[in-house]
Design a protein around this motif. Structure first.
Motif, PDB file in Angstrom:
ATOM      1  N   GLY A 157      33.402  36.302  53.046  1.00  0.00           N
ATOM      2  CA  GLY A 157      33.991  36.449  51.720  1.00  0.00           C
ATOM      3  C   GLY A 157      35.042  37.552  51.662  1.00  0.00           C
ATOM      4  O   GLY A 157      35.114  38.428  52.520  1.00  0.00           O
ATOM      5  N   ASP A 158      35.844  37.485  50.593  1.00  0.00           N
ATOM      6  CA  ASP A 158      36.917  38.459  50.355  1.00  0.00           C
ATOM      7  C   ASP A 158      36.393  39.459  49.305  1.00  0.00           C
ATOM      8  O   ASP A 158      36.172  39.089  48.138  1.00  0.00           O
ATOM      9  N   ILE A 159      36.208  40.713  49.737  1.00  0.00           N
ATOM     10  CA  ILE A 159      35.577  41.724  48.877  1.00  0.00           C
ATOM     11  C   ILE A 159      36.396  41.977  47.594  1.00  0.00           C
ATOM     12  O   ILE A 159      35.843  42.014  46.485  1.00  0.00           O
ATOM     13  N   ALA A 160      37.732  42.102  47.742  1.00  0.00           N
ATOM     14  CA  ALA A 160      38.568  42.425  46.575  1.00  0.00           C
ATOM     15  C   ALA A 160      38.526  41.279  45.557  1.00  0.00           C
ATOM     16  O   ALA A 160      38.427  41.505  44.342  1.00  0.00           O
ATOM     17  N   ARG A 161      38.575  40.044  46.062  1.00  0.00           N
ATOM     18  CA  ARG A 161      38.528  38.894  45.157  1.00  0.00           C
ATOM     19  C   ARG A 161      37.155  38.834  44.475  1.00  0.00           C
ATOM     20  O   ARG A 161      37.054  38.557  43.276  1.00  0.00           O
ATOM     21  N   GLY A 162      36.095  39.141  45.246  1.00  0.00           N
ATOM     22  CA  GLY A 162      34.741  39.167  44.679  1.00  0.00           C
ATOM     23  C   GLY A 162      34.644  40.182  43.546  1.00  0.00           C
ATOM     24  O   GLY A 162      34.036  39.920  42.506  1.00  0.00           O
ATOM     25  N   ALA A 163      35.295  41.353  43.734  1.00  0.00           N
ATOM     26  CA  ALA A 163      35.248  42.399  42.701  1.00  0.00           C
ATOM     27  C   ALA A 163      35.899  41.919  41.416  1.00  0.00           C
ATOM     28  O   ALA A 163      35.386  42.177  40.313  1.00  0.00           O
ATOM     29  N   SER A 164      37.009  41.174  41.539  1.00  0.00           N
ATOM     30  CA  SER A 164      37.661  40.761  40.295  1.00  0.00           C
ATOM     31  C   SER A 164      36.880  39.627  39.614  1.00  0.00           C
ATOM     32  O   SER A 164      36.821  39.586  38.384  1.00  0.00           O
ATOM     33  N   ILE A 165      36.247  38.749  40.396  1.00  0.00           N
ATOM     34  CA  ILE A 165      35.407  37.716  39.750  1.00  0.00           C
ATOM     35  C   ILE A 165      34.225  38.397  39.048  1.00  0.00           C
ATOM     36  O   ILE A 165      33.859  38.036  37.930  1.00  0.00           O
ATOM     37  N   PHE A 166      33.663  39.404  39.703  1.00  0.00           N
ATOM     38  CA  PHE A 166      32.512  40.099  39.109  1.00  0.00           C
ATOM     39  C   PHE A 166      32.903  40.709  37.762  1.00  0.00           C
ATOM     40  O   PHE A 166      32.187  40.578  36.764  1.00  0.00           O
ATOM     41  N   ALA A 167      34.068  41.383  37.733  1.00  0.00           N
ATOM     42  CA  ALA A 167      34.515  42.020  36.483  1.00  0.00           C
ATOM     43  C   ALA A 167      34.754  40.960  35.403  1.00  0.00           C
ATOM     44  O   ALA A 167      34.429  41.161  34.229  1.00  0.00           O
ATOM     45  N   ALA A 168      35.290  39.809  35.806  1.00  0.00           N
ATOM     46  CA  ALA A 168      35.669  38.790  34.821  1.00  0.00           C
ATOM     47  C   ALA A 168      34.472  37.985  34.302  1.00  0.00           C
ATOM     48  O   ALA A 168      34.498  37.508  33.171  1.00  0.00           O
ATOM     49  N   LYS A 169      33.428  37.799  35.145  1.00  0.00           N
ATOM     50  CA  LYS A 169      32.368  36.856  34.754  1.00  0.00           C
ATOM     51  C   LYS A 169      30.957  37.438  34.710  1.00  0.00           C
ATOM     52  O   LYS A 169      30.059  36.824  34.135  1.00  0.00           O
ATOM     53  N   CYS A 170      30.730  38.561  35.373  1.00  0.00           N
ATOM     54  CA  CYS A 170      29.346  39.025  35.543  1.00  0.00           C
ATOM     55  C   CYS A 170      29.066  40.382  34.907  1.00  0.00           C
ATOM     56  O   CYS A 170      27.945  40.634  34.440  1.00  0.00           O
ATOM     57  N   ALA A 171      30.062  41.282  34.934  1.00  0.00           N
ATOM     58  CA  ALA A 171      29.789  42.680  34.583  1.00  0.00           C
ATOM     59  C   ALA A 171      29.258  42.855  33.161  1.00  0.00           C
ATOM     60  O   ALA A 171      28.487  43.782  32.895  1.00  0.00           O
TER      61      ALA A 171
END
Ligand code: HEC
Ligand code: HEC
Length: 272
Positions: A157-171
């Motif tokens: 996986g791509d860590i930076a892309r994961g961080a932005s999905i997390f902020a947008a959908k999970c945080a």
């Protein structure tokens, strides 16, 4: 217990012994009704064994070995719920067998086969898996995973892309710190769960555990699976589910937050 009252003393002996005999006869009937065989009769040999491939046998073994961590009836436990037909279909039987026989290394998931204390045979584990499928075949959780596989493909996986999905959908549901409700006495939102980015939480769980939760959700506790719906930073619902690449990126991001600081003596293989 048989008690005499004083009236028995001036009754003729015959009538006293007659009533005594009646009491004894009645108590034999009672004993006979309580246990279905007379005392002294040996138990059937060999004792009847219920196969764990049947629902009754499966439920008994589940209650004895799995309930404490995965919840009575396969849900509402600390561990992933197994009462989920979609999840059960997605995990290959061979993998399910290895997890139950050997446990998950470096985690609190014990192995139940081979040399484990009270370990069961490979045959019992195979039957148990059959029992789990028949018992929970029609349980909820349909198309939560959007067909994303249980095990990751080789792609990292791509860590930076994961961080932005997390902020947008999970945080919004998994804030790093939980806020106290503004209104005094207001009920906290039950769907706002604990942090999943905490380094110490992450040390307790494997990447597969994170992945299984993200793909299959936890219908028992309100955690959506890959199909969503998710929550945006403002707490409002966001549309659009996750695909396989999104899941890999999210797991890579969460795993990057796990630290390897020593915290005391730890065992290598997850054994208690
Ligand atoms: C002492 C607690 C405990 C008991 C008892 C236990 N488990 Fe687990 N189980 C766990 C934990 C913790 C994990 C997650 C491990 C990790 O981090 O991957 C887990 C993971 C699993 C997984 C993999 C989940 C996934 O997709 O990531 C399966 C399948 C499983 N357990 C089945 C069972 C079954 C079946 C039983 C009873 C025979 C059982 N467990 C008993 C704690 C337990
Ligand atoms: C609507 C709120 C909500 C959203 C959105 C949400 N979660 Fe959850 N999540 C939960 C709840 C509730 C639980 C179960 C309670 C718990 O484990 O603390 C949970 C559990 C989890 C767990 C398992 C924790 C454990 O070990 O038991 C992980 C991992 C997780 N969520 C990750 C995510 C990721 C990644 C996203 C975004 C793709 C996400 N969640 C979106 C509410 C949500």
């Amino acid at each position: 217990m048989i008690r005499f009252d004083s009236s028995h003393l001036h009754q003729p002996l015959t009538s006293a012994s007659k009533s005594l005999r009646l009491v004894i006869a009645a108590s034999w009937i009672f004993v006979g009704a309580a246990c279905d065989r007379l005392p002294g009769k040996p138990p059937p040999n060999p004792a009847p064994v219920i196969s764990v491939a049947t629902t009754a046998g499966f439920e008994a073994m589940w209650a004895e070995r799995c309930t404490g961590c995965h919840g009575a009836d396969g849900q509402m436990g600390a561990g992933l719920p197994m009462r989920n037909a979609e999840y059960l279909k997605a995990v290959p039987d061979g993998e399910m067998f290895s997890i139950i026989r050997d446990g998950v290394p470096s985690s609190r998931m014990p192995g139940f086969g081979g040399n484990a204390i009270g370990g069961v045979s490979d045959e019992i584990i195979r039957d148990f898996i059959k029992g789990m499928h028949t018992t929970w075949a029609s349980s909820e959780g349909s198309n939560v995973s959007r067909g994303i596989s249980w095990r990751p493909s080789d792609a990292t996986g791509d860590i930076a892309r994961g961080a932005s999905i997390f902020a947008a959908k999970c945080a919004a549901c998994h804030p790093a710190e939980q806020k106290v409700p503004v209104l005094e006495g207001a009920m906290p939102d039950q769907l706002i769960a604990g942090s999943v980015t905490d380094p110490f939480y992450l040390r307790l769980v494997s990447d597969q555990h994170l992945r299984s939760n993200i793909v299959f959700g936890r219908t028992d506790l309100g955690m959506p699976g890959a199909a969503g719906p998710f929550r945006g930073p403002d707490g409002g619902e966001v549309t659009g589910g996750l695909d396989a690449a999104d899941v890999a990126d999210l797991v890579a991001y969460l795993a990057s937050k796990r630290n390897t600081w020593p915290s005391g003596p730890e065992v290598e293989d997850g054994a208690p």
